[in-house]
Scaffold this motif. Sequence first.
Motif, PDB file in Angstrom:
ATOM      1  N   TYR A 150      21.621   5.385 -10.850  1.00 49.74           N
ATOM      2  CA  TYR A 150      22.178   4.497  -9.828  1.00 49.74           C
ATOM      3  C   TYR A 150      22.026   5.077  -8.428  1.00 49.74           C
ATOM      4  N   GLU A 151      22.288   6.381  -8.283  1.00 56.63           N
ATOM      5  CA  GLU A 151      22.151   6.991  -6.959  1.00 56.63           C
ATOM      6  C   GLU A 151      20.703   6.921  -6.466  1.00 56.63           C
ATOM      7  N   ASP A 152      19.761   7.023  -7.381  1.00 55.71           N
ATOM      8  CA  ASP A 152      18.357   6.928  -6.991  1.00 55.71           C
ATOM      9  C   ASP A 152      17.943   5.483  -6.723  1.00 55.71           C
ATOM     10  N   VAL A 153      18.545   4.547  -7.444  1.00 57.40           N
ATOM     11  CA  VAL A 153      18.255   3.127  -7.197  1.00 57.40           C
ATOM     12  C   VAL A 153      18.647   2.763  -5.777  1.00 57.40           C
ATOM     13  N   PHE A 154      19.809   3.243  -5.327  1.00 58.84           N
ATOM     14  CA  PHE A 154      20.239   2.940  -3.965  1.00 58.84           C
ATOM     15  C   PHE A 154      19.193   3.406  -2.949  1.00 58.84           C
ATOM     16  N   ALA A 155      18.706   4.630  -3.126  1.00 52.13           N
ATOM     17  CA  ALA A 155      17.734   5.186  -2.170  1.00 52.13           C
ATOM     18  C   ALA A 155      16.423   4.424  -2.196  1.00 52.13           C
ATOM     19  N   VAL A 156      15.962   4.039  -3.383  1.00 51.12           N
ATOM     20  CA  VAL A 156      14.676   3.343  -3.489  1.00 51.12           C
ATOM     21  C   VAL A 156      14.774   1.928  -2.939  1.00 51.12           C
ATOM     22  N   TRP A 157      15.859   1.235  -3.245  1.00 54.87           N
ATOM     23  CA  TRP A 157      15.980  -0.148  -2.784  1.00 54.87           C
ATOM     24  C   TRP A 157      16.036  -0.232  -1.258  1.00 54.87           C
ATOM     25  N   GLU A 158      16.709   0.723  -0.640  1.00 54.10           N
ATOM     26  CA  GLU A 158      16.780   0.706   0.829  1.00 54.10           C
ATOM     27  C   GLU A 158      15.386   0.789   1.445  1.00 54.10           C
ATOM     28  N   VAL A 159      14.562   1.657   0.898  1.00 51.26           N
ATOM     29  CA  VAL A 159      13.209   1.803   1.437  1.00 51.26           C
ATOM     30  C   VAL A 159      12.394   0.531   1.186  1.00 51.26           C
ATOM     31  N   ILE A 160      12.564  -0.071   0.013  1.00 49.06           N
ATOM     32  CA  ILE A 160      11.829  -1.307  -0.287  1.00 49.06           C
ATOM     33  C   ILE A 160      12.223  -2.414   0.678  1.00 49.06           C
ATOM     34  N   TRP A 161      13.509  -2.507   1.018  1.00 50.35           N
ATOM     35  CA  TRP A 161      13.974  -3.594   1.879  1.00 50.35           C
ATOM     36  C   TRP A 161      13.453  -3.467   3.307  1.00 50.35           C
ATOM     37  N   VAL A 162      13.333  -2.237   3.806  1.00 48.09           N
ATOM     38  CA  VAL A 162      12.906  -2.066   5.208  1.00 48.09           C
ATOM     39  C   VAL A 162      11.400  -1.904   5.333  1.00 48.09           C
ATOM     40  N   SER A 163      10.692  -1.663   4.237  1.00 49.13           N
ATOM     41  CA  SER A 163       9.254  -1.386   4.325  1.00 49.13           C
ATOM     42  C   SER A 163       8.430  -2.541   4.893  1.00 49.13           C
ATOM     43  N   PRO A 164       8.786  -3.816   4.699  1.00 50.22           N
ATOM     44  CA  PRO A 164       7.949  -4.872   5.312  1.00 50.22           C
ATOM     45  C   PRO A 164       7.841  -4.760   6.825  1.00 50.22           C
ATOM     46  N   ARG A 165       8.862  -4.236   7.483  1.00 47.98           N
ATOM     47  CA  ARG A 165       8.801  -4.103   8.936  1.00 47.98           C
ATOM     48  C   ARG A 165       8.158  -2.787   9.363  1.00 47.98           C
ATOM     49  N   ILE A 166       8.102  -1.803   8.460  1.00 43.28           N
ATOM     50  CA  ILE A 166       7.626  -0.477   8.842  1.00 43.28           C
ATOM     51  C   ILE A 166       6.216  -0.208   8.352  1.00 43.28           C
ATOM     52  N   SER A 167       5.945  -0.467   7.081  1.00 45.09           N
ATOM     53  CA  SER A 167       4.646  -0.050   6.533  1.00 45.09           C
ATOM     54  C   SER A 167       3.949  -1.126   5.715  1.00 45.09           C
ATOM     55  N   SER A 168       4.662  -1.752   4.769  1.00 42.78           N
ATOM     56  CA  SER A 168       3.978  -2.660   3.852  1.00 42.78           C
ATOM     57  C   SER A 168       4.973  -3.627   3.240  1.00 42.78           C
ATOM     58  N   GLN A 169       4.551  -4.867   3.079  1.00 39.91           N
ATOM     59  CA  GLN A 169       5.342  -5.854   2.360  1.00 39.91           C
ATOM     60  C   GLN A 169       5.211  -5.689   0.850  1.00 39.91           C
ATOM     61  N   HIS A 170       4.318  -4.828   0.434  1.00 39.82           N
ATOM     62  CA  HIS A 170       4.078  -4.598  -0.992  1.00 39.82           C
ATOM     63  C   HIS A 170       4.363  -3.129  -1.327  1.00 39.82           C
ATOM     64  N   PHE A 171       5.462  -2.613  -0.827  1.00 38.01           N
ATOM     65  CA  PHE A 171       5.771  -1.204  -1.042  1.00 38.01           C
ATOM     66  C   PHE A 171       6.011  -0.895  -2.513  1.00 38.01           C
ATOM     67  N   VAL A 172       6.447  -1.889  -3.293  1.00 35.26           N
ATOM     68  CA  VAL A 172       6.668  -1.652  -4.730  1.00 35.26           C
ATOM     69  C   VAL A 172       5.363  -1.245  -5.414  1.00 35.26           C
ATOM     70  N   LEU A 173       4.229  -1.739  -4.917  1.00 37.89           N
ATOM     71  CA  LEU A 173       2.943  -1.321  -5.483  1.00 37.89           C
ATOM     72  C   LEU A 173       2.711   0.167  -5.282  1.00 37.89           C
ATOM     73  N   PHE A 174       3.034   0.660  -4.110  1.00 34.38           N
ATOM     74  CA  PHE A 174       2.802   2.069  -3.831  1.00 34.38           C
ATOM     75  C   PHE A 174       3.826   2.952  -4.547  1.00 34.38           C
ATOM     76  N   LEU A 175       5.024   2.416  -4.795  1.00 35.96           N
ATOM     77  CA  LEU A 175       5.969   3.151  -5.629  1.00 35.96           C
ATOM     78  C   LEU A 175       5.446   3.275  -7.058  1.00 35.96           C
ATOM     79  N   ALA A 176       4.919   2.175  -7.592  1.00 37.44           N
ATOM     80  CA  ALA A 176       4.339   2.230  -8.938  1.00 37.44           C
ATOM     81  C   ALA A 176       3.145   3.185  -8.983  1.00 37.44           C
ATOM     82  N   LEU A 177       2.314   3.124  -7.960  1.00 37.34           N
ATOM     83  CA  LEU A 177       1.165   4.024  -7.900  1.00 37.34           C
ATOM     84  C   LEU A 177       1.618   5.473  -7.762  1.00 37.34           C
TER      85      LEU A 177
END
Length: 982
Positions: free
Chosen positions: A901-928
Amino acid sequence: MYGLLSTDSALQVKQLMEEAVTKKFVHEDSSHVIALCATIEACLGHLLKRRAAGFLRSDKIAALFTKVGKVNDTVADVCRKVQAQLQQQADLSRLQSVGQEALRRQGSSTTSRAPQPLSAQAIKHIWVRTALFEKVLDKIVQVIVDNSSKYYEKEALMHDPVFGPILAALLVGPCALEYTKLKTSDHFWTDPSANELVQRHRIHGAHRTLDVPASRRPALGIQKRQSSGSMSEDRFAASAREYVESLHQNSRTHLLYGKNNVLVQPKKDMEVLRGYLSLHQAGDNLTLKWTPNQLINGTMGDCDLEKSIYWDYALTVPMRQIVCIHCHQLPDSGGTLVLVSQDGIQRPPLHFPAGGHLLAFLSCLETGLLPRGQLEPPLWSQRGKGKVFPKLRKRSSAARLIDQDRNSEEQTAADYVFRIVYPGYRYDAITINYHHTTGSRAPSLDDDEEEEDRLHAMISMICSRNLTDPNSEKLNERMLCFHRIPLKMLCHNMKKQIVSRAFYGWLAYCRHLSTVRTHLSALVNHNIVPPDRPGEASGGLSKEVWSKYQKDCKNYKELELLRLVYYGGVEHGIRKEVWPFLLGHYKFGMGKNDMSQINAKISERYQQVMKEWKACELIVKQREKEMQSAIFSKLSSGSSIDSHVLRLAHRDSTISNEVFMSVDEPDAGSQETPSADDNTPTMTTLAPPVALPPEERPLVEFDSPDSGLPSSRNYSVTSAHSQISSSMDEGQSTEEEAPGREFQDSLSESRVCHQLDRLIELLDTVALNLHRIDKDVQRCDRNYYYFTTANLEKLRNIMCSYVWEHLDMGYVQGMCDLLAPLMVILDDECLAYSCFTQLMKRMSQNFPNGGAMDAHFANMRSLIQILDSELFELMHQNGDYTHFYFCYRWFLLDFKRELLYEDVFAVWEVIWVSPRISSQHFVLFLALALVTVYREIIMDNNMDFTDIIKFFNEMAERHDVQHILKVARELVHKVQSLMDNK
């Protein structure tokens, strides 16, 4: 010899101890036991004196043990047990030869079970094997080491003051293990767990790193040619020890030539190194290797050996890449050999010691090239001497023709240039006449003439290599007059060819790059937001920064806050305040009054939706009770069940009363009122909403046109009830007052039937979704402290409210997993409902009714194919799981079930803000990144689709999330740099 045997002993002991740790036992017939016994026997048998080995005994180990057993009781006890085992095996063989009947008689005359026959390998190593199982092998070796002067020569391994005691100490561990004869179900094959694979990788892959190398431009799937003058990555695919062992004769390659003390100067400013030169043949391929003596003399340990700088100086040269061999012979030296590859690059010179070793190497090379290749000019065969250098006249320049004519003495060559030619490339009309004697060179001949000779030879070689049509007469004519072409013109043509090749290579790269950019340009933002400008963002969004922003929104811009979250996350204490902004419930820059108004609207809307679906739930529950009562009554009376009832029972077969018993029973005032008309029994379920006054009837319609509510289909539960009841009332009144209006009566009845069918369909859909929700809520993260009975009820309310608004999609398994972390952080029912609605705007596309999942799989395929072509090839070969279905759960739940759960919080925050910072498909790079982190484990174990699913399922909640996030950001930056034109 010392180094190889000592290393082999340590390796076998290490593998045996690893087996004991992973399997919790070691079988007596294990291959590691046999390998260790064979290694120990090789050490004990090295330079054993004839007196100790026995003049007429072929088994040196048996003779040694017998000799030592005369003076040592421990060894004598082992000898007796070995003799007993050998006698048992002889008896078994004799009984088997007599027949099974005698064997049965022997078995009936004794109460003990007959001994099992030993394998051939066990009998071969029975002396060392028995000492190991009796746990005295280390003591026996120590006794032999202490008395080594009696049994060994001075140069023997066991007589060595360092190696002998080390070998005895190594055997302490194996002698402490327990060995068993029991055959387990997984004796022949045990599938290691994911944790074991990770531990093995940490043990064996110490020299490798899981970090993604930071490079400005990725390889684009183009594998660059590795220089054979350095230790390439391919060599590290096998361990350092396997490489050293491959220098000798083995089952895979045939050793054609081997010579020690061959000198090589890897760099200009370095001293000359001595090394071992070997020529290997594997099928039609010849490979030349030169390894510094420091890597094979055994003076370094395993760790130092793998990290040794001398690996950078080792040579591995595929002879297919070599087109010319320059041989230089000096009067007081053995000769020097220089290899020239197709691109004109010269390998470091190889200096052979005196004694004809250069000629021997060329002879072995010529033999290995046959029948598909040969040296040109070939070596001559001379009677009584074998292979000799060809006797050729030196080629003189035009300036020395007169001197040559005057000198009638024939001059023979001492330096040679040999070409390696293969079928389809050989031209008889072309010869390289680069042969001259160093000793007879005229004093007036300067170095430019020698370079001219070499250039002629090189040009001849390159031109002959570039010919593609061996039957072309024009090309042959051109080559016949090749040496009449001026040197400047040849140099000019060579420059044009080099520039042309470089240009077309660059053009091919640019075209490939353009294709890659076309496929990946939509996956990342082209504007790179750095982590260190305007300030360092690795600290994340802290409570101090958030307080400054709350006091005055002008202190920080929205993009700056998102950058802090992307690179460093959010401090846990302020997540409840920050998450509504990240999910879109609030907008950055809002004041407290605006936020209060939004909360009030959301709360009012949530309560309204709650009333609607709870009212429908009462109808569904009452309807199910009546349907079951009707079925029971029909069954008890023995009459047939109505087909309509059967259809409803089949449709609701997955719904049981127990699921809905947790809902509070309706009040007495809201109980059903029996209908006066017995011909319409189904109307009893619709009475409660109709009994409500019009101003209290819950409506399901909202102002939002895209809310997905039932109102968008122009009906609601209460409106359907109202239409049905009004139609029936109108029909009854017209029948009493105006009997002549039969047409209007029939029209009203048809409307009633149509509305009733629609209402029944709606109730069936609601009942099915409620059942699914209750089923998932009860098992949602039951082990997490937050989810008490009261909080599970809140989670059910939120989920039912959302599904009521989106009945077209309905409930899909996994939605509770997405809502649960929001409930833990926000701990507010209305706020969690609003944030979950915002989250599902993106996540709903991953569910079966959306099309995002197929796009994720296609994009993952493109990313890995471009960024890691080697891993993609492995996936393609092992069952072709490049469809990436093993990533389905990752994308569906944003990695929620893969992390704590503590790691889910950290990952979800990055996914939510990534469209404005780096990529709208950040989940792909997490999987990669997940695949990249365990890339070496996947490749070392040659995993197929089943293996990789099992591996990641077992690795769930064990990942290093901060490292994975770091790798994912680096992968995004790599693709962004690829899109950049710099």
